[in-house]
Write a protein that holds these residues in place. Structure first.
Motif, PDB file in Angstrom:
ATOM      1  N   CYS A 152       5.958  -2.083   2.951  1.00 16.20           N
ATOM      2  CA  CYS A 152       5.443  -0.794   3.413  1.00 16.20           C
ATOM      3  C   CYS A 152       6.417  -0.167   4.409  1.00 16.20           C
ATOM      4  O   CYS A 152       7.269  -0.840   4.977  1.00 16.20           O
TER       5      CYS A 152
ATOM      6  N   ASP B  85      -2.885   5.421  -7.842  1.00 15.72           N
ATOM      7  CA  ASP B  85      -2.764   6.362  -6.740  1.00 15.72           C
ATOM      8  C   ASP B  85      -3.852   7.409  -6.885  1.00 15.72           C
ATOM      9  O   ASP B  85      -3.962   8.063  -7.941  1.00 15.72           O
TER      10      ASP B  85
ATOM     11  N   ARG C 130      -9.079   9.250   1.006  1.00 12.95           N
ATOM     12  CA  ARG C 130      -8.450   8.292   0.088  1.00 12.95           C
ATOM     13  C   ARG C 130      -7.581   7.243   0.770  1.00 12.95           C
ATOM     14  O   ARG C 130      -6.640   6.720   0.196  1.00 12.95           O
ATOM     15  N   LEU C 131      -7.880   6.909   2.023  1.00 12.02           N
ATOM     16  CA  LEU C 131      -7.058   5.917   2.705  1.00 12.02           C
ATOM     17  C   LEU C 131      -7.943   4.886   3.401  1.00 12.02           C
ATOM     18  O   LEU C 131      -9.116   5.117   3.685  1.00 12.02           O
TER      19      LEU C 131
ATOM     20  N   ARG D 180      -1.336   5.914   3.204  1.00 13.14           N
ATOM     21  CA  ARG D 180      -2.340   5.133   2.475  1.00 13.14           C
ATOM     22  C   ARG D 180      -3.241   4.325   3.391  1.00 13.14           C
ATOM     23  O   ARG D 180      -4.292   3.863   2.968  1.00 13.14           O
ATOM     24  N   LYS D 181      -2.839   4.155   4.633  1.00 11.21           N
ATOM     25  CA  LYS D 181      -3.668   3.398   5.569  1.00 11.21           C
ATOM     26  C   LYS D 181      -3.336   3.828   6.982  1.00 11.21           C
ATOM     27  O   LYS D 181      -2.184   4.129   7.295  1.00 11.21           O
TER      28      LYS D 181
ATOM     29  N   MET E 107       0.816  -1.213   0.000  1.00  9.23           N
ATOM     30  CA  MET E 107       0.000   0.000   0.000  1.00  9.23           C
ATOM     31  C   MET E 107       0.851   1.265   0.000  1.00  9.23           C
ATOM     32  O   MET E 107       0.524   2.233  -0.669  1.00  9.23           O
TER      33      MET E 107
END
Length: 804
Positions: free
Chosen positions: A194, A492, A266-267, A244-245, A166
């Motif tokens: 990651c 993305d 967006r995560l 991203r998370k 991610m």
């Protein structure tokens, strides 16, 4: 003259066999704090960051209150610096072969082994936990986690083909979680490529020590960054470009606030919430083992929270008597004493336990403590609470450490009803010498992990997670790796936040609808029909909306559903869910194949309707054929689910079953594009995994879904599939705010995606949104890939040890 001492003589020790103190030295921990001048900052990009003009909090010994060090509190600028370091390291870390990442993780495991005394001494000194639990449990398991995930990194290219990391992962840990909980999450994230930014609570130096050990390896600086701060910094972390998370561990109310603050960002957000566990004791259990199981689960410093104990009525009195006798033998004291069973968790945990006991007494509970709880002492004694009315607030509230809340039950069915009625679904153990009874209870409990005749076993290869308000994230095994992966080819995406989106009015401005009356154009379904409860029925508002074809001509009418219709559909789905879940995978597969055959028989009519909405003849036929193939594909997936999935754990006689269970009632809002294929591609995996569904079909062409429902009505149980038509935003609002919808998939506008994420905070249901981006439903990876199967079910680990 000979020196005298006040301690017991050798004769007295051998006659009483009482434990004496066995203190462990913590000089190495104090020496490490001295290397930082007793001022702890943040560990970012392989070095210490101690910015000026920051507030600080003391790091204290929870027993003596002595100030051990000061911890600087991070501000958003410090979090941004950590994210920048993680982004800079991401390219090199994710770009190297998996074997090189495996070597790095193995070196980190050896570094932990080298400094293990410092780790367990520092952790026990600061947290107050019993040193033997940290020394003999947490530190060795941390090394095993690194070694296991090093192996996974070696085989990632082959075993996880089609997936990519991610990116930057944000991790937020609460004060009640140990450094081992951090290891469970950083190991899989690092293994797949990651990088990490972790926010740890104030006065928690052990994660900083771990980050320093990783930084001292000299290569790949910046892959693990740790800053000290409150959970409220989670929003600042999620708003940083490149994250991203966010993986959040902590309290339910904090998770709700974070979910709403990160809506539209967006995560992904994964949650691991609550600390309570459950123990279910039947009349066939080995009583001696079960009582020790309660001690291990509640009073051995292994669990961060309290225990909810359900005891069969026929052995209730004996169980309570044995527990009370055993509680008098437990030893509380300083965590660094190797002879104590329980340490302390500090003043905050003491106050929470005291408040719960006070409230329980006021609600009619009986409270037993082997020794009174001294008001001035940091040690809270083991406490047994019983006799609470089932509807009392304390009976429904989360049980804090070190309390056990005990309740009786009569039958296994009643035990499951009581256990599953709470909003939490973390872990549980079942104690029974009858294998059939143990399996029945283990399968029936709505939790993420079940142990049979043991409690608290963990292994890096076994997934562990939760459901309901305990969260929907996983760590351990392949499930833990998928938490930090996304399908290859995932673009993305930029944030889709609408700052002026009114959550309180979204979906309430329903367009004016036509009055009820005779149709003026062809309609393939009964007037104003919603498909609810296995039949077509009129909507509650008795109104309809026209559907126009691509030429602007009237194609037909569909019902205008509303909140009342959504409630009816969800109720019907709940009534059908239990029976469908109990169907064998083979039976579910057969019905999906039968639906594919029925869809092929309707092929010409369905293709004709697609043509009226602008599709070419060949494209229409291809969409119908592909939809039928998708149903057969998921039928094959359902059949494969019948094969057992077992895991063998090192050092365990027995096995662990990895079960895939349905989410329950799953709401799906279908996209406008590919009106038939997208409908089938979302419906099929949901049914194959055992879910009951409530669907909102394509806004522009809902008639195709309603026509398929004519065959659904004759094949599937009533209420299993429910289709509600109407204004998409309004129906989305009703489903997202519904507390009995257990999961929601949304494929619509960016505004709708943002609202769904915000509204899901109510019952913290897992959601899957497209954020306004189109999906290639005709392509196998996006239309029928493994992501759909992962999203449509949750994992349960059922431990079945053998032997004494």
């Amino acid at each position: 003259m000979a020196a005298t001492h006040a301690g017991p003589s050798a004769r007295e020790i051998f006659s009483t066999l009482e434990y004496g103190p066995a203190p462990e030295s913590h000089a190495c921990a104090l020496a490490w704090l001295d290397t930082q001048d007793r001022l702890l900052g943040h560990y970012v990009n392989g070095s210490w960051l101690k910015p000026e003009h920051r507030n600080s909090v003391p790091c204290q010994d929870p027993v003596t209150g002595e100030n051990l060090a000061s911890c600087l509190l991070a501000e958003p600028d410090d979090v941004a610096a950590a994210v920048t370091a993680a982004l800079d390291a991401l390219g090199s870390w994710s770009g190297v072969p998996g074997g090189e990442r495996a070597q790095h993780l193995t070196r980190l495991a050896k570094m932990i082994q080298k400094h293990q005394r410092l780790l367990w001494a520092l952790d026990s000194l600061v947290t107050g936990r019993a040193v033997r639990e940290v020394r003999d449990g947490d530190v060795p398991l941390a090394q095993q986690l690194l070694q296991y995930h090093a192996v996974q990194a070696h085989v990632q290219e082959e075993a996880l083909a089609g997936w990519k990391p991610m990116g930057v992962i944000g991790l937020i840990l609460p004060p009640t979680f140990s450094f081992l909980e951090m290891m469970w999450r950083i190991c899989p994230a690092l293994a797949v490529g990651c990088t990490i930014v972790a926010i740890v609570p104030p006065a928690s130096p052990t994660p900083l020590l771990l980050a320093q050990l990783a930084g001292e390896l000299g290569t790949f600086c910046g892959i693990l960054n740790v800053v000290i701060g409150a959970a409220s910094l989670g929003a600042a972390l999620g708003l940083c470009p490149g994250v991203r998370k966010v993986a959040f561990c902590g309290a339910v109310e904090e998770a709700r606030v974070l979910r709403q603050s990160l809506a539209g960002q967006r995560l992904e957000l994964s949650l691991a919430l609550g600390v309570e566990s459950l123990l279910l004791l039947t009349d066939s259990a080995d009583m001696d083992s079960a009582v020790e199981g309660v001690v291990d689960a509640a009073w051995s410093d292994r669990s961060p929270g309290g225990l909810r104990l359900l005891v069969q009525e026929s052995v209730w009195e004996e169980t309570i008597r044995r527990l009370q006798a055993r509680m008098g033998q437990l030893r509380s004291g300083r965590g660094l004493d190797g002879a104590v069973d329980m340490g302390t968790r500090g003043a905050a945990a003491h106050d929470v336990a005291q408040h719960y006991v006070r409230e329980a007494r006021s609600q009619g509970a009986a409270v037993f403590q082997a020794v009174p709880a001294p008001s001035a002492s940091p040690f809270y004694p083991p406490t047994l609470v019983s006799g609470l009315p089932p509807a009392s607030p304390c009976a429904q509230a989360e049980v804090p450490w070190p309390l056990v809340m005990a309740s009786p039950f009569r039958t296994a069915k009643e035990a499951l009803a009581v256990a599953n009625s709470t909003p939490r679904g973390g872990s549980a153990s079942v104690w029974s010498e009858r294998l059939g009874q143990a399996l029945e209870l283990g399968y029936g409990l709505r939790v993420g992990t079940v142990w049979v005749n043991t409690h608290g076993l963990r292994d890096p290869a076994v997934p562990m997670g939760g459901c309901k308000e305990s969260g929907s994230s996983w760590h351990g095994g392949l499930d833990g790796l998928y938490e930090y992966l996304q399908p290859s080819g995932t673009p993305d995406r930029l944030p889709f936040v609408y700052d002026h989106l009114s959550y309180h009015s979204f979906g309430l401005a329903v367009p004016a609808t036509l009055p009820a009356g005779p149709e003026t154009g062809p309609s393939p379904v009964p007037p104003y029909g919603l498909f609810v409860g296995g039949r077509f029925q009129p909507p509650g508002a008795w109104s309809s909306r026209p559907i126009w074809d691509s030429s602007g001509n009237l194609h037909g009418y569909v019902a205008e559903g509303g909140a009342k219709d959504v409630r009816g559909a969800v109720e019907a789905a709940h009534q059908a869910a239990t029976g469908w879940e109990r169907q064998s995978p083979g039976a579910r597969a057969a019905l999906l194949v039968a639906l594919a055959a029925a869809l092929e028989r309707r092929g010409p009519g369905l293709a004709s309707r697609l043509q009226r909405h602008g599709a070419e003849l060949q494209a229409s036929k291809a969409e119908v054929e592909l939809s039928a193939r998708r149903l057969r594909l998921w039928g094959a997936h359902a059949q494969a689910q019948a094969q057992s999935h077992t895991l063998q754990v090192a050092g365990l006689r027995g096995l662990v079953l990895r079960l895939r269970e349905p989410l329950g009632v799953l709401a799906i809002v279908c996209p406008d594009e590919w009106p038939l294929l997208a409908f089938v591609s979302l419906l099929a995996p949901a049914l194959a995994q055992g879910n009951a569904v409530v669907l909102v079909p394509s806004r522009t062409c809902p008639l195709l879904a309603l026509e398929v429902c004519q065959d659904v009505a004759s094949l599937f149980p009533a209420g299993l599939v429910n289709v509600v038509t109407g204004d998409c935003d309004h129906l989305t609002r009703c489903l997202a705010l519904h507390q009995d919808v257990q999961a929601l998939w949304y494929f619509g506008s960016a505004k709708g995606s943002q609202f769904v994420e915000w509204a899901s905070a109510g019952n913290l249901k897992p959601v899957w949104v497209n954020r306004g981006h189109l999906r290639a439903w005709d392509q196998e990876p996006q239309g029928a890939g493994p992501e759909l199967e992962l999203r449509a079910a949750r994992t349960k680990a059922l431990w079945l040890p053998m032997g004494d």
